[in-house]
Design an enzyme around this catalytic site. Structure first.
Site, PDB file in Angstrom:
ATOM      1  N   LYS A 104      -8.895 -17.990   9.369  1.00  0.00           N
ATOM      2  CA  LYS A 104      -7.799 -18.644   8.655  1.00  0.00           C
ATOM      3  C   LYS A 104      -8.307 -19.881   7.911  1.00  0.00           C
ATOM      4  O   LYS A 104      -7.874 -20.175   6.798  1.00  0.00           O
ATOM      5  CB  LYS A 104      -6.680 -19.025   9.621  1.00  0.00           C
ATOM      6  CG  LYS A 104      -5.900 -17.844  10.180  1.00  0.00           C
ATOM      7  CD  LYS A 104      -5.198 -17.059   9.083  1.00  0.00           C
ATOM      8  CE  LYS A 104      -4.322 -15.945   9.646  1.00  0.00           C
ATOM      9  NZ  LYS A 104      -3.703 -15.133   8.579  1.00  0.00           N
ATOM     10  N   TYR A 164     -10.272 -15.994  14.956  1.00  0.00           N
ATOM     11  CA  TYR A 164      -9.026 -16.016  14.196  1.00  0.00           C
ATOM     12  C   TYR A 164      -8.839 -17.338  13.451  1.00  0.00           C
ATOM     13  O   TYR A 164      -8.546 -17.348  12.245  1.00  0.00           O
ATOM     14  CB  TYR A 164      -7.847 -15.773  15.144  1.00  0.00           C
ATOM     15  CG  TYR A 164      -6.495 -15.814  14.480  1.00  0.00           C
ATOM     16  CD1 TYR A 164      -6.046 -14.749  13.705  1.00  0.00           C
ATOM     17  CD2 TYR A 164      -5.659 -16.926  14.624  1.00  0.00           C
ATOM     18  CE1 TYR A 164      -4.797 -14.789  13.095  1.00  0.00           C
ATOM     19  CE2 TYR A 164      -4.412 -16.964  14.021  1.00  0.00           C
ATOM     20  CZ  TYR A 164      -3.989 -15.895  13.254  1.00  0.00           C
ATOM     21  OH  TYR A 164      -2.757 -15.939  12.655  1.00  0.00           O
ATOM     22  N   ARG A 194       0.827  -1.217   0.000  1.00  0.00           N
ATOM     23  CA  ARG A 194       0.000   0.000   0.000  1.00  0.00           C
ATOM     24  C   ARG A 194       0.852   1.254   0.000  1.00  0.00           C
ATOM     25  O   ARG A 194       0.467   2.284  -0.535  1.00  0.00           O
ATOM     26  CB  ARG A 194      -0.911   0.009   1.245  1.00  0.00           C
ATOM     27  CG  ARG A 194      -2.081  -0.947   1.181  1.00  0.00           C
ATOM     28  CD  ARG A 194      -3.069  -0.621   2.294  1.00  0.00           C
ATOM     29  NE  ARG A 194      -4.235  -1.481   2.252  1.00  0.00           N
ATOM     30  CZ  ARG A 194      -4.378  -2.604   2.920  1.00  0.00           C
ATOM     31  NH1 ARG A 194      -3.384  -3.013   3.699  1.00  0.00           N
ATOM     32  NH2 ARG A 194      -5.468  -3.319   2.850  1.00  0.00           N
TER      33      ARG A 194
END
Length: 215
Positions: free
Chosen positions: A127, A123, A33
């Site tokens: 994943k 989490y 970015r």
């Protein structure tokens, strides 16, 4: 040409280092970015808006391998689960989609031990979803790396991780091998070395397999 997504992170920066030692790659394309100010004749930074499909896909054109080590933390997104999902799910899955469309033969991504899209843990569920999403694409070789706690010097300070890094090695013998902490550099080396094997299909690698490919 290798594309690296997440080069500012612990594993991502180690991947860049490993690629620079590997004569198989003449260009290391960093998709980011903002500029990381990496200066090397083989490194090419490409500033990308990951929410712009055209911009993102163009950044991967001409690549022969994609190394995705992108990830965030709850602290960075200030508890915003949607923002978390954009980084840990959307960026890697879209990269895999473009890799399929562009005919890129090798795609590798960092996941986590315990990843499971049926898990009640946010989490691990995320994943697991990411892994499932990537596995739906017809890429010649997909390697999913599932390390446990990562060891290495991070740019940001994480108190809980520092404490765990001190305690865990002492009691690691009590846990199955796949839950043992591992140096981020070893994960990065294994990701690069595994790509040289040209093993077709989807492969999931835990602690022991990672060590085997990081020698």
């Amino acid at each position: 040409i290798a594309a690296v997504i997440g080069a500012s992170g612990l594993i991502g920066s180690a991947i860049v280092h490993e690629l620079l030692q590997n004569s198989a790659y003449s260009e290391i394309r960093i998709l980011t970015r903002r500029s990381l100010q990496l200066q090397h004749e083989f490194i090419k930074e490409v500033i990308v808006d990951f929410e712009n499909p055209v911009d993102y896909k163009k950044g991967l054109e001409g690549c022969t391998a994609v190394f995705c080590a992108v990830g965030t933390t709850n602290k960075k997104v200030q508890g915003n689960k949607e923002a978390y999902r954009k980084v840990d799910y959307q960026i890697p899955v879209q990269a895999a989609q473009y890799a399929e469309e562009l005919g890129i033969p090798y795609f590798t991504v960092v996941s986590s031990v315990g990843a499971n899209d049926k898990s009640s843990n946010f989490y691990l569920h995320l994943k697991g979803e990411m892994e499932f999403g990537i596995s739906q694409f017809s890429i010649c070789q997909i390697a999913i790396f599932r390390p446990s706690m990562l060891l290495g010097k991070r740019n940001e300070f994480r108190l809980a991780e520092k404490i765990a890094a001190f305690i865990f090695p002492i009691i690691a013998f009590l846990f199955p091998s796949k839950y043992k902490p591992i140096q981020a550099q070893k994960v990065a080396k294994a990701m690069v070395q595994f790509g040289n094997q040209e093993k077709k299909g989807i492969h999931i690698l835990h602690y022991k397999e990672i060590l085997n490919y990081s020698k």
